[in-house]
Design a protein around this motif. Sequence first.
Motif, PDB file in Angstrom:
ATOM      1  N   ALA A   8     -27.888 -44.219   1.927  1.00 57.31           N
ATOM      2  CA  ALA A   8     -29.414 -44.044   2.374  1.00 57.31           C
ATOM      3  C   ALA A   8     -29.713 -44.861   3.561  1.00 57.31           C
ATOM      4  O   ALA A   8     -28.931 -45.631   4.092  1.00 57.31           O
ATOM      5  CB  ALA A   8     -30.141 -44.838   1.007  1.00 57.31           C
ATOM      6  N   GLY A   9     -30.822 -44.276   4.350  1.00 56.77           N
ATOM      7  CA  GLY A   9     -31.154 -44.738   5.527  1.00 56.77           C
ATOM      8  C   GLY A   9     -30.530 -44.390   6.631  1.00 56.77           C
ATOM      9  O   GLY A   9     -30.720 -44.603   8.039  1.00 56.77           O
ATOM     10  N   VAL A  10     -29.476 -43.243   6.606  1.00 57.05           N
ATOM     11  CA  VAL A  10     -28.450 -42.932   7.988  1.00 57.05           C
ATOM     12  C   VAL A  10     -29.454 -41.867   8.845  1.00 57.05           C
ATOM     13  O   VAL A  10     -29.003 -41.687   9.994  1.00 57.05           O
ATOM     14  CB  VAL A  10     -27.138 -42.146   7.341  1.00 57.05           C
ATOM     15  N   TRP A  11     -30.333 -41.149   7.767  1.00 56.46           N
ATOM     16  CA  TRP A  11     -30.896 -40.163   8.917  1.00 56.46           C
ATOM     17  C   TRP A  11     -31.817 -40.587   9.715  1.00 56.46           C
ATOM     18  O   TRP A  11     -32.311 -39.934  11.000  1.00 56.46           O
ATOM     19  CB  TRP A  11     -31.543 -39.051   7.776  1.00 56.46           C
ATOM     20  N   THR A  12     -32.537 -41.761   9.540  1.00 57.01           N
ATOM     21  CA  THR A  12     -33.766 -42.191  10.525  1.00 57.01           C
ATOM     22  C   THR A  12     -32.946 -42.411  11.966  1.00 57.01           C
ATOM     23  O   THR A  12     -33.810 -42.489  13.176  1.00 57.01           O
ATOM     24  CB  THR A  12     -34.310 -43.789  10.096  1.00 57.01           C
ATOM     25  N   SER A  13     -31.647 -42.712  12.069  1.00 57.58           N
ATOM     26  CA  SER A  13     -30.999 -42.761  13.328  1.00 57.58           C
ATOM     27  C   SER A  13     -30.135 -41.670  13.771  1.00 57.58           C
ATOM     28  O   SER A  13     -29.242 -41.876  14.702  1.00 57.58           O
ATOM     29  CB  SER A  13     -30.012 -44.272  13.313  1.00 57.58           C
ATOM     30  N   TYR A  14     -30.576 -40.477  13.490  1.00 57.17           N
ATOM     31  CA  TYR A  14     -29.692 -39.451  13.667  1.00 57.17           C
ATOM     32  C   TYR A  14     -30.384 -38.666  14.788  1.00 57.17           C
ATOM     33  O   TYR A  14     -31.242 -38.087  14.645  1.00 57.17           O
ATOM     34  CB  TYR A  14     -29.734 -38.457  12.482  1.00 57.17           C
ATOM     35  N   LYS A  15     -29.843 -39.136  16.054  1.00 56.96           N
ATOM     36  CA  LYS A  15     -30.560 -38.742  17.370  1.00 56.96           C
ATOM     37  C   LYS A  15     -29.790 -37.565  18.043  1.00 56.96           C
ATOM     38  O   LYS A  15     -30.667 -36.669  18.543  1.00 56.96           O
ATOM     39  CB  LYS A  15     -30.774 -40.162  18.411  1.00 56.96           C
ATOM     40  N   LEU A  16     -28.494 -37.620  18.293  1.00 55.90           N
ATOM     41  CA  LEU A  16     -27.846 -36.773  19.106  1.00 55.90           C
ATOM     42  C   LEU A  16     -26.319 -36.309  18.290  1.00 55.90           C
ATOM     43  O   LEU A  16     -25.531 -36.753  19.008  1.00 55.90           O
ATOM     44  CB  LEU A  16     -27.569 -37.227  20.410  1.00 55.90           C
ATOM     45  N   PRO A  17     -26.367 -35.423  17.400  1.00 53.92           N
ATOM     46  CA  PRO A  17     -25.223 -35.276  17.014  1.00 53.92           C
ATOM     47  C   PRO A  17     -24.546 -34.231  17.546  1.00 53.92           C
ATOM     48  O   PRO A  17     -24.948 -33.585  18.190  1.00 53.92           O
ATOM     49  CB  PRO A  17     -25.579 -34.630  15.286  1.00 53.92           C
ATOM     50  N   ASP A  18     -23.029 -34.206  17.352  1.00 49.09           N
ATOM     51  CA  ASP A  18     -22.609 -32.970  17.835  1.00 49.09           C
ATOM     52  C   ASP A  18     -22.779 -31.755  17.136  1.00 49.09           C
ATOM     53  O   ASP A  18     -23.011 -31.612  15.905  1.00 49.09           O
ATOM     54  CB  ASP A  18     -20.838 -33.354  17.772  1.00 49.09           C
ATOM     55  N   PHE A  19     -22.825 -30.648  17.834  1.00 53.61           N
ATOM     56  CA  PHE A  19     -23.012 -29.280  17.149  1.00 53.61           C
ATOM     57  C   PHE A  19     -22.090 -28.278  17.668  1.00 53.61           C
ATOM     58  O   PHE A  19     -21.705 -28.006  18.713  1.00 53.61           O
ATOM     59  CB  PHE A  19     -24.439 -28.968  17.740  1.00 53.61           C
ATOM     60  N   LYS A  20     -21.680 -27.501  16.738  1.00 54.74           N
ATOM     61  CA  LYS A  20     -20.977 -26.340  16.986  1.00 54.74           C
ATOM     62  C   LYS A  20     -21.399 -25.240  16.103  1.00 54.74           C
ATOM     63  O   LYS A  20     -22.117 -25.086  15.162  1.00 54.74           O
ATOM     64  CB  LYS A  20     -19.501 -26.658  16.240  1.00 54.74           C
ATOM     65  N   ILE A  21     -21.242 -24.037  16.745  1.00 53.72           N
ATOM     66  CA  ILE A  21     -21.522 -22.650  16.267  1.00 53.72           C
ATOM     67  C   ILE A  21     -20.618 -21.690  16.662  1.00 53.72           C
ATOM     68  O   ILE A  21     -19.899 -21.590  17.664  1.00 53.72           O
ATOM     69  CB  ILE A  21     -23.054 -22.168  16.887  1.00 53.72           C
ATOM     70  N   ASP A  22     -20.389 -20.742  15.628  1.00 43.80           N
ATOM     71  CA  ASP A  22     -19.332 -19.729  15.751  1.00 43.80           C
ATOM     72  C   ASP A  22     -20.141 -18.532  15.653  1.00 43.80           C
ATOM     73  O   ASP A  22     -20.628 -18.104  14.744  1.00 43.80           O
ATOM     74  CB  ASP A  22     -18.304 -19.809  14.503  1.00 43.80           C
ATOM     75  N   TRP A  23     -20.303 -17.793  16.714  1.00 43.15           N
ATOM     76  CA  TRP A  23     -20.908 -16.472  16.963  1.00 43.15           C
ATOM     77  C   TRP A  23     -19.970 -15.213  16.471  1.00 43.15           C
ATOM     78  O   TRP A  23     -18.991 -15.473  16.531  1.00 43.15           O
ATOM     79  CB  TRP A  23     -21.677 -16.178  18.208  1.00 43.15           C
ATOM     80  N   VAL A  24     -20.637 -14.319  15.867  1.00 38.03           N
ATOM     81  CA  VAL A  24     -19.847 -13.105  15.908  1.00 38.03           C
ATOM     82  C   VAL A  24     -20.388 -12.187  16.796  1.00 38.03           C
ATOM     83  O   VAL A  24     -21.555 -11.967  17.225  1.00 38.03           O
ATOM     84  CB  VAL A  24     -20.247 -12.339  14.467  1.00 38.03           C
ATOM     85  N   GLY A  25     -19.455 -11.231  17.545  1.00 38.25           N
ATOM     86  CA  GLY A  25     -19.754 -10.603  18.577  1.00 38.25           C
ATOM     87  C   GLY A  25     -18.598  -9.768  19.227  1.00 38.25           C
ATOM     88  O   GLY A  25     -17.513 -10.066  18.866  1.00 38.25           O
ATOM     89  N   SER A  26     -18.794  -8.999  20.411  1.00 38.59           N
ATOM     90  CA  SER A  26     -18.027  -8.343  21.017  1.00 38.59           C
ATOM     91  C   SER A  26     -17.256  -9.311  22.111  1.00 38.59           C
ATOM     92  O   SER A  26     -16.264  -8.876  22.645  1.00 38.59           O
ATOM     93  CB  SER A  26     -18.322  -7.167  21.574  1.00 38.59           C
ATOM     94  N   LYS A  27     -17.870 -10.498  22.336  1.00 37.35           N
ATOM     95  CA  LYS A  27     -17.118 -11.299  23.339  1.00 37.35           C
ATOM     96  C   LYS A  27     -16.426 -12.733  22.640  1.00 37.35           C
ATOM     97  O   LYS A  27     -16.665 -12.781  21.358  1.00 37.35           O
ATOM     98  CB  LYS A  27     -17.946 -11.446  24.465  1.00 37.35           C
ATOM     99  N   ASN A  28     -15.903 -13.382  23.301  1.00 33.83           N
ATOM    100  CA  ASN A  28     -15.510 -14.833  22.588  1.00 33.83           C
ATOM    101  C   ASN A  28     -16.779 -15.740  22.608  1.00 33.83           C
ATOM    102  O   ASN A  28     -17.137 -16.530  23.314  1.00 33.83           O
ATOM    103  CB  ASN A  28     -14.550 -15.581  23.840  1.00 33.83           C
ATOM    104  N   ASN A  29     -17.543 -15.641  21.473  1.00 35.89           N
ATOM    105  CA  ASN A  29     -18.719 -16.462  21.076  1.00 35.89           C
ATOM    106  C   ASN A  29     -18.494 -17.675  20.461  1.00 35.89           C
ATOM    107  O   ASN A  29     -19.624 -18.214  20.144  1.00 35.89           O
ATOM    108  CB  ASN A  29     -19.592 -15.491  20.334  1.00 35.89           C
ATOM    109  N   TYR A  30     -17.439 -17.909  20.420  1.00 38.09           N
ATOM    110  CA  TYR A  30     -17.130 -19.507  20.034  1.00 38.09           C
ATOM    111  C   TYR A  30     -17.332 -20.276  21.128  1.00 38.09           C
ATOM    112  O   TYR A  30     -16.549 -20.778  21.649  1.00 38.09           O
ATOM    113  CB  TYR A  30     -16.071 -19.698  19.189  1.00 38.09           C
ATOM    114  N   ASP A  31     -18.660 -20.742  21.343  1.00 36.34           N
ATOM    115  CA  ASP A  31     -18.967 -21.376  22.590  1.00 36.34           C
ATOM    116  C   ASP A  31     -19.306 -22.749  22.886  1.00 36.34           C
ATOM    117  O   ASP A  31     -19.537 -23.446  23.794  1.00 36.34           O
ATOM    118  CB  ASP A  31     -19.928 -20.545  23.693  1.00 36.34           C
ATOM    119  N   LEU A  32     -19.686 -23.197  21.631  1.00 40.64           N
ATOM    120  CA  LEU A  32     -20.177 -24.636  21.603  1.00 40.64           C
ATOM    121  C   LEU A  32     -19.393 -25.590  20.955  1.00 40.64           C
ATOM    122  O   LEU A  32     -19.222 -25.460  19.471  1.00 40.64           O
ATOM    123  CB  LEU A  32     -21.745 -24.582  20.961  1.00 40.64           C
TER     124      LEU A  32
END
Length: 223
Positions: free
Chosen positions: A140-164
């Motif tokens: 409990a209580g961990v979300w109030t300090s959730y400010k700048l998490p690491d973020f990843k995204i895997d796109w589908v596409g015709s190029k190399n879209n795993y870019d973050l």
Amino acid sequence: MQRFLTAAAAVAASAFAGLVAQPASATSLIADGVTYTLNLNSISANTAFFTLFISGENTASDTEGGRTGVNAIAFNNPTGGTVTGGTLAGFNFVAGGLSSGGCNGSGNFFCFDNPSIPPTPTTPLSGLLTFNFSATANTAGVWTSYKLPDFKIDWVGSKNNYDLVSLGIPVNNCTDVSCRPPNPEGDAVPEPATWAMMLVGFGLVGGAMRRRKQHQAVRLSYT
């Protein structure tokens, strides 16, 4: 008296116009010409409710392009806790991070995997994408300090879209205000000076009307 009322109304109108023209204060992550905005909408016990907005894909600013879908998205666990479950329509929750193949179940992340990839037909995405999801932590209580998490995204596409790969995404705390998608023209965000101008303008209008009524009453008493 009429000129005074007009001037007072102009002050209030000017303040209101300034209020509407204020730019949005929300912060976003911009990578490869695509804008990612993460809003924390509310917290209930150990569960946080978020909205992820994505815009600018396949536009002139997009340095990769060719994006036809989202295979998976992942976020870092909050400090002091681990996300044990979550919901995102059309996606499966997976504990752990992701790689170019999607959620891989490893690392200090929680992930949402799209089981319907690749999409058919493969039409390039455009416009605003909105993902509403929840995440439940074991502490409990961990979300109030959730400010700048690491973020990843895997796109589908015709190029190399795993870019973050482990880029920080700012979390906009929207638990006390109404959250809306990013607006290119800027959302209305009141500044203290704007509120002060509006109060002064409305106060002048009210005072002038009150004095006008008193003046009329005095004139009637002598007729």
